[in-house]
Write an enzyme that holds these catalytic residues in place. Structure first.
Site, PDB file in Angstrom:
ATOM      1  N   SER A  75       0.816  -1.217   0.000  1.00  0.00           N
ATOM      2  CA  SER A  75       0.000   0.000   0.000  1.00  0.00           C
ATOM      3  C   SER A  75       0.850   1.268   0.000  1.00  0.00           C
ATOM      4  O   SER A  75       1.996   1.281   0.456  1.00  0.00           O
ATOM      5  CB  SER A  75      -0.921   0.019   1.223  1.00  0.00           C
ATOM      6  OG  SER A  75      -1.884  -0.990   1.152  1.00  0.00           O
ATOM      7  N   GLN A  76       0.262   2.323  -0.499  1.00  0.00           N
ATOM      8  CA  GLN A  76       0.861   3.651  -0.451  1.00  0.00           C
ATOM      9  C   GLN A  76       1.166   4.010   1.008  1.00  0.00           C
ATOM     10  O   GLN A  76       0.325   3.810   1.889  1.00  0.00           O
ATOM     11  CB  GLN A  76      -0.128   4.651  -1.049  1.00  0.00           C
ATOM     12  CG  GLN A  76       0.305   6.096  -1.016  1.00  0.00           C
ATOM     13  CD  GLN A  76      -0.831   7.015  -1.457  1.00  0.00           C
ATOM     14  OE1 GLN A  76      -1.943   6.567  -1.710  1.00  0.00           O
ATOM     15  NE2 GLN A  76      -0.544   8.300  -1.539  1.00  0.00           N
TER      16      GLN A  76
END
Length: 231
Positions: A75-76
């Site tokens: 994930s970011q």
């Protein structure tokens, strides 16, 4: 200060994975609205390049999601920070320490490691065996003893260890699976993306101790779909 500091060996890096690159990411997170200094400090220290293929190391400290194989992503960093911050806010307001946290979707293991530095115990479930094998190796390399992992259908949660003080989902479904919600403490908090691939929002459910959960929307996000079964 994190509850479970990472060992010094985990902090090393060179060039695009150096401490300077991590510090730049921390500044970006603050500028994009992340307020909790504990979360920023942990993300600054966690070696994100250990969680992705070496060919992508130069992008490890960009504020973006990256592929990890099997149709999944790491994930970011902003999303990891926001979900972690939203979880901690619940306990801060209750003047409690975060205890046992269930994560659905281990993936690379990055979110679990961030959580492990801030809560007492992390339980994480992954349906893709190869991803879990790699994540477990990273947990060992980082010397983290407060993460337990399981190869199983994430939609089933981890009933044997319920109830959990907090639950975090790293994949999006149309709704929160009822079997997972049933494993949340009556005064606990759940943070998850919900919606279709074209429109997802991050939600937080907070228990009132009486069996009801108040829902808040925390903003638009984009996650891989929450799938059942094992693969």
């Amino acid at each position: 200060m994190s509850m479970h500091p990472l060992p010094p060996a985990a902090l090393k890096g060179e060039g695009m994975t150096s401490q300077r690159a991590r510090d730049r990411l921390a500044v970006q997170l603050r500028e994009s609205g992340i307020r909790d200094p504990r979360v920023i400090d942990v993300i600054r220290n966690v070696p994100r390049h250990h969680f992705i293929d070496q060919a992508l190391h130069s992008r490890a400290y960009e504020n973006t999601a990256l592929p990890i194989g099997h149709g999944q992503t790491i994930s970011q960093p902003w999303v990891v920070a926001r979900m972690t911050e939203a979880l901690l806010e619940h306990f801060d307001e209750r003047r409690e320490k975060p205890g046992r946290v269930l994560e659905i979707g281990t993936g690379s293991g990055y979110q679990a490691v961030v959580l492990a530095a801030l809560v007492e115990q992390v339980y994480t479930v992954e349906r893709i065996e190869e991803l879990l094998r790699q994540a477990r190796r990273r947990f060992r390399q980082l010397g983290l003893a407060n993460i337990r992992s399981r190869y199983d259908d994430g939609k089933l949660g981890w009933a044997d260890e319920a109830p959990f003080d907090a639950i975090i989902l790293t994949a999006a479904g149309d709704t929160i699976p009822s079997r997972i919600l049933q494993q949340l403490s009556p005064t606990g908090v759940l943070v998850a993306p919900v919606g279709s691939p074209s429109r997802q929002v991050l939600i937080r459910l907070r228990g009132d101790g009486q069996g009801d959960f108040a829902q808040e929307e925390l903003g638009a996000v984009s996650f891989v779909p929450l799938l059942g079964g094992i693969g």
